[in-house]
Design a protein around this motif. Structure first.
Motif, PDB file in Angstrom:
ATOM      1  N   CYS A 243     109.845   6.108  34.445  1.00  0.00           N
ATOM      2  CA  CYS A 243     110.756   6.025  35.580  1.00  0.00           C
ATOM      3  C   CYS A 243     112.176   5.917  35.047  1.00  0.00           C
ATOM      4  N   HIS A 244     113.137   6.075  35.931  1.00  0.00           N
ATOM      5  CA  HIS A 244     114.548   5.947  35.570  1.00  0.00           C
ATOM      6  C   HIS A 244     115.138   4.822  36.396  1.00  0.00           C
ATOM      7  N   ILE A 245     115.510   3.740  35.710  1.00  0.00           N
ATOM      8  CA  ILE A 245     116.111   2.587  36.370  1.00  0.00           C
ATOM      9  C   ILE A 245     117.458   2.340  35.718  1.00  0.00           C
ATOM     10  N   ALA A 246     118.495   2.345  36.544  1.00  0.00           N
ATOM     11  CA  ALA A 246     119.856   2.176  36.030  1.00  0.00           C
ATOM     12  C   ALA A 246     120.164   0.720  35.725  1.00  0.00           C
TER      13      ALA A 246
ATOM     14  N   ASP B  50     117.614   5.349  39.251  1.00  0.00           N
ATOM     15  CA  ASP B  50     118.617   6.339  38.880  1.00  0.00           C
ATOM     16  C   ASP B  50     118.185   7.707  39.385  1.00  0.00           C
ATOM     17  N   GLY B  51     119.127   8.418  40.006  1.00  0.00           N
ATOM     18  CA  GLY B  51     118.867   9.750  40.526  1.00  0.00           C
ATOM     19  C   GLY B  51     118.737   9.737  42.032  1.00  0.00           C
ATOM     20  N   CYS B  52     119.277  10.788  42.665  1.00  0.00           N
ATOM     21  CA  CYS B  52     119.180  10.942  44.118  1.00  0.00           C
ATOM     22  C   CYS B  52     118.998  12.414  44.447  1.00  0.00           C
ATOM     23  N   ASP B  53     117.977  12.700  45.249  1.00  0.00           N
ATOM     24  CA  ASP B  53     117.679  14.085  45.617  1.00  0.00           C
ATOM     25  C   ASP B  53     118.177  14.458  47.014  1.00  0.00           C
ATOM     26  N   LEU B  54     118.887  13.574  47.679  1.00  0.00           N
ATOM     27  CA  LEU B  54     119.395  13.888  49.016  1.00  0.00           C
ATOM     28  C   LEU B  54     120.525  14.907  48.923  1.00  0.00           C
TER      29      LEU B  54
ATOM     30  N   ILE C   3     123.045  11.324  39.714  1.00  0.00           N
ATOM     31  CA  ILE C   3     122.469  12.178  38.668  1.00  0.00           C
ATOM     32  C   ILE C   3     121.642  11.310  37.730  1.00  0.00           C
ATOM     33  N   GLN C   4     120.380  11.675  37.595  1.00  0.00           N
ATOM     34  CA  GLN C   4     119.470  10.923  36.733  1.00  0.00           C
ATOM     35  C   GLN C   4     119.870  11.135  35.271  1.00  0.00           C
ATOM     36  N   LYS C   5     120.057  10.033  34.568  1.00  0.00           N
ATOM     37  CA  LYS C   5     120.515  10.095  33.188  1.00  0.00           C
ATOM     38  C   LYS C   5     119.375   9.796  32.220  1.00  0.00           C
ATOM     39  N   GLU C   6     119.363  10.516  31.130  1.00  0.00           N
ATOM     40  CA  GLU C   6     118.315  10.370  30.124  1.00  0.00           C
ATOM     41  C   GLU C   6     118.217   8.934  29.602  1.00  0.00           C
TER      42      GLU C   6
END
Length: 160
Positions: A8-11, A33-37, A51-54
């Motif tokens: 998962c991506h957690i900021a 982290d990340g938004c598809d709307l 924007i989902q960051k690595e």
């Protein structure tokens, strides 16, 4: 943990005090982290999470560890973002772990309630769905959302 290796991506994580409408409780907030709307919400509180960051990649086990570290002081876990529904499998398993600890779980999503997967609708204690609009804020002392959003508790619509 069976699903601990689910990525998962957690900021970030943060603690909040006075999280419910009675100004009680303490939450651990998980910022996905990340938004598809599309288009993005005009009044988004976290545009830096679009924007989902690595570098924010982690796994369910690490998120659950964070909940466990704070479980003696928190009453709620809040899933927000970015957009948690971009990562439904991780969201489900982290939520399940929090509930196994007896914690209340809240999901904030910019998606309409009809787009929330049924397994998540049934598993969260509270879901706030729909786009946030700062010009339509609920009055102080009510649910922390805007009045165009749908609030459900235990899979029942409470108010819109």
């Amino acid at each position: 943990m069976k699903y601990g290796n689910v990525k998962c991506h957690i900021a970030s994580y943060s603690l909040s005090f006075g999280v419910d409408v009675n100004d009680e409780g303490t939450s651990l907030n998980i910022f996905f982290d990340g938004c598809d709307l599309e288009p993005k919400c005009r009044d988004c509180q976290n545009p830096d999470l679009w924007i989902q960051k690595e570098e924010t990649e982690t796994n369910v086990a690490e998120a659950c560890k964070q909940i466990g570290l704070h479980s003696d002081v928190i009453t709620h876990v809040v899933f927000t973002g970015g957009e948690p529904l971009m990562q439904p499998k991780a969201t489900y398993h982290i939520n399940k772990y929090a509930q196994e600890l007896g914690l209340q779980t809240w999901l904030y999503t910019g998606h309409e309630y009809s787009h929330v997967p049924s397994n998540l609708k049934k598993s969260f204690n509270c879901i706030c769905s729909g786009r946030y609009d700062r010009y339509k804020l609920n009055p102080p002392g009510t649910f922390p959302a805007s009045y165009n959003q749908i609030i459900t508790r235990n899979d029942r619509i409470e108010f819109v």
